[in-house]
Design a protein around this motif. Structure first.
Motif, PDB file in Angstrom:
ATOM      1  N   GLU A 198      10.657  12.630  -5.684  1.00  0.00           N
ATOM      2  CA  GLU A 198      10.344  13.158  -4.356  1.00  0.00           C
ATOM      3  C   GLU A 198       9.275  12.312  -3.671  1.00  0.00           C
ATOM      4  N   ILE A 199       8.235  11.938  -4.410  1.00  0.00           N
ATOM      5  CA  ILE A 199       7.154  11.140  -3.830  1.00  0.00           C
ATOM      6  C   ILE A 199       7.659   9.756  -3.431  1.00  0.00           C
ATOM      7  N   VAL A 200       8.505   9.154  -4.258  1.00  0.00           N
ATOM      8  CA  VAL A 200       9.065   7.844  -3.921  1.00  0.00           C
ATOM      9  C   VAL A 200       9.925   7.937  -2.667  1.00  0.00           C
ATOM     10  N   ARG A 201      10.764   8.974  -2.578  1.00  0.00           N
ATOM     11  CA  ARG A 201      11.606   9.127  -1.389  1.00  0.00           C
ATOM     12  C   ARG A 201      10.757   9.362  -0.144  1.00  0.00           C
ATOM     13  N   ALA A 202       9.683  10.140  -0.286  1.00  0.00           N
ATOM     14  CA  ALA A 202       8.785  10.376   0.846  1.00  0.00           C
ATOM     15  C   ALA A 202       8.104   9.078   1.267  1.00  0.00           C
ATOM     16  N   ALA A 203       7.681   8.273   0.302  1.00  0.00           N
ATOM     17  CA  ALA A 203       7.021   7.002   0.615  1.00  0.00           C
ATOM     18  C   ALA A 203       7.968   6.056   1.353  1.00  0.00           C
ATOM     19  N   ARG A 204       9.243   6.081   0.964  1.00  0.00           N
ATOM     20  CA  ARG A 204      10.219   5.232   1.656  1.00  0.00           C
ATOM     21  C   ARG A 204      10.376   5.663   3.110  1.00  0.00           C
ATOM     22  N   ARG A 205      10.463   6.972   3.340  1.00  0.00           N
ATOM     23  CA  ARG A 205      10.599   7.448   4.721  1.00  0.00           C
ATOM     24  C   ARG A 205       9.362   7.119   5.541  1.00  0.00           C
ATOM     25  N   LEU A 206       8.207   7.280   4.923  1.00  0.00           N
ATOM     26  CA  LEU A 206       6.958   6.946   5.599  1.00  0.00           C
ATOM     27  C   LEU A 206       6.907   5.459   5.940  1.00  0.00           C
ATOM     28  N   ALA A 207       7.255   4.611   4.974  1.00  0.00           N
ATOM     29  CA  ALA A 207       7.232   3.164   5.200  1.00  0.00           C
ATOM     30  C   ALA A 207       8.206   2.756   6.302  1.00  0.00           C
ATOM     31  N   ARG A 208       9.348   3.433   6.340  1.00  0.00           N
ATOM     32  CA  ARG A 208      10.350   3.118   7.358  1.00  0.00           C
ATOM     33  C   ARG A 208       9.801   3.415   8.753  1.00  0.00           C
ATOM     34  N   GLU A 209       9.132   4.556   8.898  1.00  0.00           N
ATOM     35  CA  GLU A 209       8.571   4.905  10.219  1.00  0.00           C
ATOM     36  C   GLU A 209       7.456   3.939  10.618  1.00  0.00           C
ATOM     37  N   ILE A 210       6.667   3.486   9.651  1.00  0.00           N
ATOM     38  CA  ILE A 210       5.628   2.504   9.957  1.00  0.00           C
ATOM     39  C   ILE A 210       6.261   1.186  10.382  1.00  0.00           C
ATOM     40  N   ALA A 211       7.303   0.756   9.631  1.00  0.00           N
ATOM     41  CA  ALA A 211       7.974  -0.507   9.943  1.00  0.00           C
ATOM     42  C   ALA A 211       8.619  -0.473  11.322  1.00  0.00           C
ATOM     43  N   GLU A 212       9.098   0.711  11.734  1.00  0.00           N
ATOM     44  CA  GLU A 212       9.744   0.849  13.040  1.00  0.00           C
ATOM     45  C   GLU A 212       8.749   1.101  14.163  1.00  0.00           C
ATOM     46  N   GLY A 213       7.470   1.121  13.834  1.00  0.00           N
ATOM     47  CA  GLY A 213       6.439   1.302  14.842  1.00  0.00           C
ATOM     48  C   GLY A 213       6.258   2.733  15.304  1.00  0.00           C
ATOM     49  N   GLN A 214       6.833   3.704  14.582  1.00  0.00           N
ATOM     50  CA  GLN A 214       6.710   5.106  14.969  1.00  0.00           C
ATOM     51  C   GLN A 214       5.420   5.743  14.461  1.00  0.00           C
ATOM     52  N   LEU A 215       4.755   5.069  13.520  1.00  0.00           N
ATOM     53  CA  LEU A 215       3.584   5.656  12.891  1.00  0.00           C
ATOM     54  C   LEU A 215       2.555   4.577  12.608  1.00  0.00           C
ATOM     55  N   ASP A 216       1.298   4.856  12.946  1.00  0.00           N
ATOM     56  CA  ASP A 216       0.196   3.940  12.678  1.00  0.00           C
ATOM     57  C   ASP A 216      -0.260   4.146  11.234  1.00  0.00           C
ATOM     58  N   PRO A 217      -0.225   3.115  10.393  1.00  0.00           N
ATOM     59  CA  PRO A 217      -0.620   3.313   8.996  1.00  0.00           C
ATOM     60  C   PRO A 217      -2.034   3.836   8.839  1.00  0.00           C
ATOM     61  N   GLU A 218      -2.917   3.532   9.776  1.00  0.00           N
ATOM     62  CA  GLU A 218      -4.303   4.005   9.682  1.00  0.00           C
ATOM     63  C   GLU A 218      -4.410   5.507   9.928  1.00  0.00           C
ATOM     64  N   SER A 219      -3.360   6.086  10.489  1.00  0.00           N
ATOM     65  CA  SER A 219      -3.396   7.525  10.766  1.00  0.00           C
ATOM     66  C   SER A 219      -2.864   8.362   9.602  1.00  0.00           C
ATOM     67  N   VAL A 220      -2.352   7.697   8.575  1.00  0.00           N
ATOM     68  CA  VAL A 220      -1.741   8.424   7.463  1.00  0.00           C
ATOM     69  C   VAL A 220      -2.825   9.050   6.584  1.00  0.00           C
ATOM     70  N   ASP A 221      -2.742  10.359   6.420  1.00  0.00           N
ATOM     71  CA  ASP A 221      -3.623  11.075   5.510  1.00  0.00           C
ATOM     72  C   ASP A 221      -2.770  11.974   4.618  1.00  0.00           C
ATOM     73  N   GLU A 222      -3.394  12.819   3.815  1.00  0.00           N
ATOM     74  CA  GLU A 222      -2.640  13.661   2.899  1.00  0.00           C
ATOM     75  C   GLU A 222      -1.692  14.598   3.646  1.00  0.00           C
ATOM     76  N   GLU A 223      -2.156  15.143   4.755  1.00  0.00           N
ATOM     77  CA  GLU A 223      -1.307  16.050   5.528  1.00  0.00           C
ATOM     78  C   GLU A 223      -0.091  15.323   6.088  1.00  0.00           C
ATOM     79  N   THR A 224      -0.308  14.107   6.571  1.00  0.00           N
ATOM     80  CA  THR A 224       0.811  13.317   7.087  1.00  0.00           C
ATOM     81  C   THR A 224       1.829  13.050   5.985  1.00  0.00           C
ATOM     82  N   PHE A 225       1.337  12.619   4.827  1.00  0.00           N
ATOM     83  CA  PHE A 225       2.255  12.309   3.728  1.00  0.00           C
ATOM     84  C   PHE A 225       3.017  13.548   3.279  1.00  0.00           C
ATOM     85  N   ALA A 226       2.337  14.682   3.202  1.00  0.00           N
ATOM     86  CA  ALA A 226       2.991  15.919   2.761  1.00  0.00           C
ATOM     87  C   ALA A 226       4.147  16.296   3.680  1.00  0.00           C
ATOM     88  N   GLY A 227       4.063  15.874   4.942  1.00  0.00           N
ATOM     89  CA  GLY A 227       5.125  16.167   5.882  1.00  0.00           C
ATOM     90  C   GLY A 227       6.418  15.436   5.592  1.00  0.00           C
TER      91      GLY A 227
END
Length: 242
Positions: free
Chosen positions: A143-172
């Motif tokens: 589950e954590i690996v799949r979540a990390a992939r989705r998170l990385a994809r949004e960062i790569a597509e410019g939808q998410l600023d990596p500096e804004s990622v915190d525990e709450e963001t990741f849990a989403g």
């Protein structure tokens, strides 16, 4: 008994590792699949008990990503039981206002089972009385690996600023997004480990290990686990107030 008595906040979310079906069957000279079949009745008992004990969120560990290592006939039996449980209980749960969610990887599941899962989620999507999550084809690390992939994809597509990622963001990005972390994790069968279950979400959960095998689990055992929870003081890394 009032759930969560003597704690700083009431129990909202109980997660259960349902263990011991195979041993229960073997003790009776029956095949392991028979134990899984009887375990479905314990699932119904747990769902009923959660409602009576005013537990709003219940998560049940039904099939892990590691369970694929079991004999094919046992895996098939577990899949069949999942289908039968949802088919038989969906309308009753819907009438009671229960929202059904399935956590876990859907790749690799047969099309019929995925269809049943998606139908149950659609049918109960608007319910808010209680939430039943079934972790099926689920592993905490996966589950954590799949979540990390989705998170990385949004960062790569410019939808998410990596500096804004915190525990709450990741849990989403986890399968349990929008569900509070479990207050209590129960494991049956006497084993004392969490077996890759909700390893992010259960970081501060209280753990209760019961010697009962899952097919024998009852409302009495559920209440006993809540009694143990109620006797504890949750500090979340802090200290008790003076």
């Amino acid at each position: 008994m009032t759930p969560g008595e003597n704690t700083d906040r009431p129990v909202q979310h109980v997660a259960i590792i349902m263990d011991g079906n195979g041993r229960w069957a073997q003790q009776r000279g029956r095949p392991r699949a028979f134990g899984h079949s009887q375990g479905v009745e314990a699932v119904r008992e747990a769902v009923r008990a959660a409602g009576e004990l005013e537990i709003k969120y219940l998560t049940l560990f039904g099939f892990s990503t590691e369970n694929w290592r079991r004999p094919p006939h046992e895996v098939d039996a577990l899949f069949d039981l999942m289908k039968r449980f949802v088919d038989a209980d969906l309308e009753k749960l819907h009438e009671e206002g229960v929202k059904i969610r399935i956590a876990g990887r859907r790749e690799g599941l047969d099309r019929d089972l995925v269809g049943i899962i998606e139908r149950a989620e659609r049918r109960t999507a608007g319910n808010s009385s209680r939430c039943l999550t079934i972790a099926f084809n689920y592993g905490g690390r996966d589950e954590i690996v799949r979540a990390a992939r989705r998170l990385a994809r949004e960062i790569a597509e410019g939808q998410l600023d990596p500096e804004s990622v915190d525990e709450e963001t990741f849990a989403g990005f986890l399968d349990t997004a929008e569900i509070p972390d479990p207050d209590l994790v129960i494991r049956t069968s006497g084993e004392h480990r969490t077996s890759n279950f909700l390893i992010w979400q259960a970081a501060y959960a209280e753990l209760v290990f019961l010697d009962v095998l899952w097919p024998d689990f009852s409302a009495r055992h559920f209440a006993s686990a809540l009694d143990q929870y109620a006797a504890r003081k949750r500090r979340f890394g802090g200290v008790n107030a003076a």
